[in-house]
Design a protein around this motif. Sequence first.
Motif, short mmCIF file in Angstrom:
data_model
loop_
_atom_site.label_atom_id
_atom_site.label_comp_id
_atom_site.label_asym_id
_atom_site.label_seq_id
_atom_site.Cartn_x
_atom_site.Cartn_y
_atom_site.Cartn_z
N THR A 22 0.85 -1.18 0.00
CA THR A 22 0.00 0.00 0.00
C THR A 22 0.89 1.24 0.00
OG1 THR A 22 -1.71 -1.17 1.23
CG2 THR A 22 -1.80 1.24 1.25
N ALA A 23 0.58 2.18 -0.88
CA ALA A 23 1.42 3.37 -1.00
C ALA A 23 1.35 4.23 0.24
CB ALA A 23 1.00 4.17 -2.24
N LEU A 24 0.17 4.35 0.85
CA LEU A 24 0.03 5.21 2.02
C LEU A 24 -1.00 4.62 2.96
CD1 LEU A 24 0.54 7.89 3.55
CD2 LEU A 24 -1.31 8.91 2.17
N THR A 25 -0.65 4.51 4.23
CA THR A 25 -1.57 4.05 5.26
C THR A 25 -1.59 5.08 6.38
OG1 THR A 25 -1.14 1.71 4.81
CG2 THR A 25 -2.09 2.25 6.95
N VAL A 26 -2.80 5.53 6.75
CA VAL A 26 -2.96 6.48 7.83
C VAL A 26 -3.85 5.83 8.89
CG1 VAL A 26 -3.79 8.76 8.51
CG2 VAL A 26 -2.75 8.43 6.24
N ARG A 27 -3.34 5.73 10.10
CA ARG A 27 -4.09 5.12 11.20
C ARG A 27 -4.17 6.10 12.35
NH1 ARG A 27 -2.34 -0.77 12.79
NH2 ARG A 27 -3.26 -1.04 10.72
N HIS A 28 -5.39 6.29 12.85
CA HIS A 28 -5.62 7.26 13.91
C HIS A 28 -6.32 6.56 15.07
CE1 HIS A 28 -7.70 11.25 15.27
NE2 HIS A 28 -6.68 10.93 16.03
N THR A 29 -5.70 6.54 16.22
CA THR A 29 -6.28 5.95 17.42
C THR A 29 -6.27 6.99 18.52
OG1 THR A 29 -5.39 3.79 16.78
CG2 THR A 29 -6.22 4.00 19.02
N PRO A 30 -7.31 7.83 18.58
CA PRO A 30 -7.33 8.91 19.58
C PRO A 30 -7.55 8.37 20.99
CG PRO A 30 -9.39 8.85 18.39
CD PRO A 30 -8.49 7.85 17.73
N ASP A 31 -7.07 9.12 22.00
CA ASP A 31 -7.28 8.72 23.39
C ASP A 31 -8.74 8.80 23.78
OD1 ASP A 31 -4.58 8.31 23.66
OD2 ASP A 31 -4.17 10.36 24.34
N SER A 32 -9.45 9.77 23.22
CA SER A 32 -10.88 9.91 23.50
C SER A 32 -11.57 10.42 22.25
CB SER A 32 -11.12 10.87 24.67
OG SER A 32 -10.62 12.15 24.37
N GLY A 33 -12.80 9.97 22.05
CA GLY A 33 -13.52 10.35 20.85
C GLY A 33 -14.11 11.74 20.93
N GLY A 34 -14.57 12.24 19.78
CA GLY A 34 -15.20 13.55 19.72
C GLY A 34 -15.91 13.72 18.39
N THR A 35 -16.78 14.71 18.31
CA THR A 35 -17.55 14.90 17.08
C THR A 35 -16.68 15.38 15.92
OG1 THR A 35 -18.11 17.13 17.80
CG2 THR A 35 -19.67 15.37 18.35
N ASP A 36 -15.55 16.03 16.23
CA ASP A 36 -14.67 16.57 15.18
C ASP A 36 -13.37 15.78 15.06
OD1 ASP A 36 -16.47 18.57 14.56
OD2 ASP A 36 -15.67 19.91 16.09
N CYS A 37 -13.42 14.52 15.46
CA CYS A 37 -12.22 13.68 15.42
C CYS A 37 -12.17 12.98 14.06
CB CYS A 37 -12.25 12.66 16.56
SG CYS A 37 -10.81 11.60 16.62
N HIS A 38 -11.25 13.41 13.18
CA HIS A 38 -11.14 12.86 11.84
C HIS A 38 -9.75 12.26 11.64
CE1 HIS A 38 -14.83 15.04 11.14
NE2 HIS A 38 -14.22 16.20 11.34
N THR A 39 -9.72 11.12 10.97
CA THR A 39 -8.44 10.52 10.64
C THR A 39 -7.77 11.30 9.51
OG1 THR A 39 -9.19 8.33 11.32
CG2 THR A 39 -7.29 8.41 9.86
N VAL A 40 -8.55 11.66 8.50
CA VAL A 40 -8.04 12.46 7.39
C VAL A 40 -9.01 13.60 7.13
CG1 VAL A 40 -7.39 12.50 4.95
CG2 VAL A 40 -6.87 10.48 6.34
N SER A 41 -8.52 14.81 7.09
CA SER A 41 -9.35 15.98 6.80
C SER A 41 -8.77 16.69 5.59
CB SER A 41 -9.41 16.91 8.00
OG SER A 41 -10.20 18.06 7.71
N VAL A 42 -9.59 16.91 4.55
CA VAL A 42 -9.14 17.56 3.33
C VAL A 42 -9.96 18.84 3.14
CG1 VAL A 42 -8.84 17.37 0.83
CG2 VAL A 42 -8.54 15.35 2.29
N THR A 43 -9.28 19.98 3.00
CA THR A 43 -9.95 21.26 2.81
C THR A 43 -9.35 21.95 1.60
OG1 THR A 43 -10.34 21.50 5.19
CG2 THR A 43 -10.53 23.49 3.83
N GLN A 44 -10.20 22.41 0.70
CA GLN A 44 -9.75 23.14 -0.48
C GLN A 44 -10.13 24.60 -0.33
OE1 GLN A 44 -11.85 22.53 -4.15
NE2 GLN A 44 -10.01 22.75 -5.39
N GLY A 45 -9.18 25.50 -0.49
CA GLY A 45 -9.47 26.92 -0.39
C GLY A 45 -10.22 27.43 -1.60
N ALA A 46 -10.68 28.66 -1.52
CA ALA A 46 -11.42 29.27 -2.62
C ALA A 46 -10.56 29.32 -3.88
CB ALA A 46 -11.88 30.67 -2.23
N THR A 47 -11.15 28.94 -5.00
CA THR A 47 -10.41 28.92 -6.27
C THR A 47 -11.37 29.20 -7.41
OG1 THR A 47 -9.10 27.53 -7.77
CG2 THR A 47 -10.76 26.43 -6.44
N SER A 48 -10.84 29.74 -8.49
CA SER A 48 -11.67 30.01 -9.65
C SER A 48 -11.70 28.84 -10.61
CB SER A 48 -11.15 31.26 -10.39
OG SER A 48 -9.80 31.04 -10.80
N GLY A 49 -10.89 27.83 -10.33
CA GLY A 49 -10.85 26.66 -11.20
C GLY A 49 -11.95 25.66 -10.86
#
Length: 235
Positions: free
Chosen positions: A14-41
């Motif tokens: 596998t080219a990339l593996t991301v594993r997230h094991t937080p100490d405590s859960g939450g509503t905003d707990c994400h393993t991977v978060s992707v955000t794209q800024g404003a763009t004209s494309g």
Amino acid sequence: MTELDIRSRSAELTALTVRHTPDSGGTDCHTVSVTQGATSGRGAALHVTADNTASTAVIVRGGGALLRLYNAAGTQRLSVAADGTVTVTGSLTVSGALTAASQSVSGNLTVTGTLGVSGAATLSSTLGVTGAATLNGALTVAGTATLNGAVTVAGYTTLAGAQANSDFVVFGSLSALGPVATLGAKNGLTGVKLCGQKETAGAPTTGTWDTGDVVLDSAGVWHRCLTGGTPGTWS
């Protein structure tokens, strides 16, 4: 320009593996978060391509909801549950064939291809079907249904408002919730307007009726309104 390029030429790695094991859960707990800024494309925040025709571009596994889609205002528009149930809050347009065992649509459902439903179908808004529709379960329509193709229903059918411009075949029970059910009109004939059954014998003597209304009395005799009125003239 690519800021991060991770590659693996091994068919078993596998080219990339991301594993997230937080100490405590939450509503905003994400393993991977992707955000794209404003763009004209017309770029995408996340773009996945599978060049191998035998590969799957995206595989999602989870115990809760498998997929949730929100608009910019944060309103959920589509969700896929772990059992495969798809819930669409807005309108759903399908250009090809649609086969659903469990689907809920609170907006408009437009299918230009084939619609196949193996379970119960409940529509709280408008249904527009231009092709053939086959339902193996129950059909409940609370809004307006306009059917330009053939419709075959094997289960119980309840209609609050429907217009069929082609064949409508029901192998189970048919319940029309409106005050009048118009049947027939084949080969240019006038449809029969069935208004229900009286609890007493004889033609109606009260109420306002239209010409062509047909009523069945308690003795099993059919009566047809020849001239509309209150109560009108009956055969």
